[in-house]
Enzyme design. Structure first.
Site, short mmCIF file in Angstrom:
data_model
loop_
_atom_site.label_atom_id
_atom_site.label_comp_id
_atom_site.label_asym_id
_atom_site.label_seq_id
_atom_site.Cartn_x
_atom_site.Cartn_y
_atom_site.Cartn_z
NE ARG A 53 -2.82 0.47 3.42
CZ ARG A 53 -2.11 0.70 4.54
NH1 ARG A 53 -1.40 1.81 4.66
NH2 ARG A 53 -2.10 -0.18 5.51
CE1 TYR A 106 -16.29 11.73 -15.63
CE2 TYR A 106 -15.81 11.65 -13.28
CZ TYR A 106 -16.16 11.01 -14.46
OH TYR A 106 -16.38 9.66 -14.45
CG ASP A 178 -9.70 16.27 -14.77
OD1 ASP A 178 -9.02 15.65 -15.61
OD2 ASP A 178 -10.75 15.82 -14.27
CE LYS A 203 -12.54 8.11 -18.20
NZ LYS A 203 -12.85 9.35 -17.53
#
Ligand SMILES: *Cc1c(COP(=O)(O)O)cnc(C)c1O
Length: 383
Positions: A53, A106, A178, A203
């Site tokens: 982690r 978004y 972004d 994306k």
């Protein structure tokens, strides 16, 4: 390879963080599928890793590469774009702070602000970012963050990153961009004055519609330390296979973005000529209101286009259901072309609000298939 600006973009994409494995010579970064690492005596870490982690070598390779793509000092990889968004918001903002967000942000970003952060006492104002006076008017003494998306979804509005950076810094706030729609190949927000770049690597960066991920990139040591703290404390990290798939996608980012842009210019020309197409939204068109700013801050104009059709919602839905190569699906940025109806799909939640999108709007993510085939597919669906 660690120097970020010494090499061209494609070289960084293929080599940054990806030296051959020193032990085996493996040319490709291995998938380090391990949760923990042997220690030589208590605290004697062999490669700096103690628990996956906190850190994993496959993820480290991706993080170094992501930083290099944006010409930055630090990159952090996350399990999704939203995990990156959550980490950025909760690192930069405290209860009582205020953030300016795009009025066409978004949907997931808006939901996180409105349904989660707002409950913790963070205030936000949605503003059309193309209107800099409106942004200035929205800034308050408590504003700590200006959140920018450009181009936006689905109407491809363009915001001036350098100008908004001045506004943010004048108010002692941070500017985050972004950069998902443009990709690091087409737009470098840190060079325009932004403090942080966020990506949904799901994306264009991943590029093959086969993995979900996110990233935060910055050259600010203190911000990066904060992101790293929450990345480990909250644990929204990608697994090693996800990190590896993303790295594999990145290698071809430059050639993909060039082909996405080539194809989209061709598709846009065909749409503009079609009698049933009433409007085409693409920042590459000289008549687009953000064209000049896009030309200043983007290398090319990317693969996302929206258009309206004669005949209202029914006609738009008909186009979406009649293409054969363009797959009817949400998401974007993969090698395959996608089509969707924002009003009924990605932007359904904006119905009845000021952010409502036109009912006759169709959004396409233009892939890297043969342009002639894509054009023929759209023309057949429009006929
Ligand atoms: C998809 C997307 C996100 C969210 O990313 P996920 O990987 O789906 O969590 C954020 N911003 C933009 C612009 C996006 O397109």
């Amino acid at each position: 390879m660690t120097e970020t600006d010494e090499y061209g973009f494609a070289t960084r994409a293929i080599h940054a963080g990806q030296d051959p494995d020193p032990r085996t010579g493996s040319v490709i970064v291995p998938i380090h599928a391990t949760s923990t690492y042997a220690q030589d005596g208590v605290g004697g870490l062999r490669g700096g890793y103690e628990y996956s982690r906190t850190g994993n070598p496959t993820r480290s390779a991706l993080e170094e590469c992501l930083a290099a793509l944006e010409g930055a000092r630090h990159g952090r990889a996350f399990a999704s774009g939203m995990a990156a968004t959550d980490t950025a918001l909760r690192t930069i903002l405290r209860p009582g702070d205020h953030v300016v967000i795009p009025n066409d942000a978004y949907g997931g970003t808006f939901r996180l602000m409105d349904k989660v952060l707002a409950r913790w006492g963070v205030e936000y104002t949605p503003v059309p970012l193309a209107d800099v006076d409106a942004v200035r008017a929205a800034v308050r003494p408590t504003t700590r963050l200006l959140w920018v998306e450009t181009p936006t979804n689905p109407l491809l509005h363009v915001a001036d990153i350098a100008l908004l950076a001045e506004v943010a810094h004048g108010a002692d706030a941070r500017l985050l961009v972004d950069n998902t729609f443009a990709s690091p190949y087409l737009q470098s927000p840190l060079r325009q004055g932004a403090d942080v770049v966020l990506h949904s690597t799901t994306k264009y960066i991943g590029g093959h519609s086969d993995v979900v991920g996110g990233a935060l990139v910055t050259s600010d040591d203190e911000l990066d330390a904060g992101f790293g703290f929450l990345q480990n404390a909250a644990g929204g990290v990608p697994g090693p296979f996800d990190a590896w798939l993303t790295l594999r996608g990145i290698k071809t980012l430059e050639v993909r973005m060039e082909k996405h842009s080539d194809n989209t210019e061709r598709v846009t020309e065909a749409l503009l000529r079609h009698p049933k197409v009433t409007h085409v939204y693409y920042p590459g068109l000289p008549e687009h209101p953000g064209h000049e700013i896009a030309t200043k801050q983007m290398r090319r104009y990317g693969g996302m286009v929206s258009f309206t059709v004669e005949g209202g919602e029914e006609a738009a839905l008909r186009v979406c259901s009649r293409t054969r190569l363009f797959t009817l699906a949400e998401s974007l940025g993969g090698v395959e072309s996608l089509i969707e109806h924002p009003g009924r799909m990605t932007h359904l939640s904006t119905a009845g609000s000021p952010l409502q999108v036109p009912a006759d709007l169709v959004r396409i993510s233009v892939g890297i298939e043969s342009a002639d085939d894509l054009i023929a597919d759209l023309l057949a669906a429009l006929s």
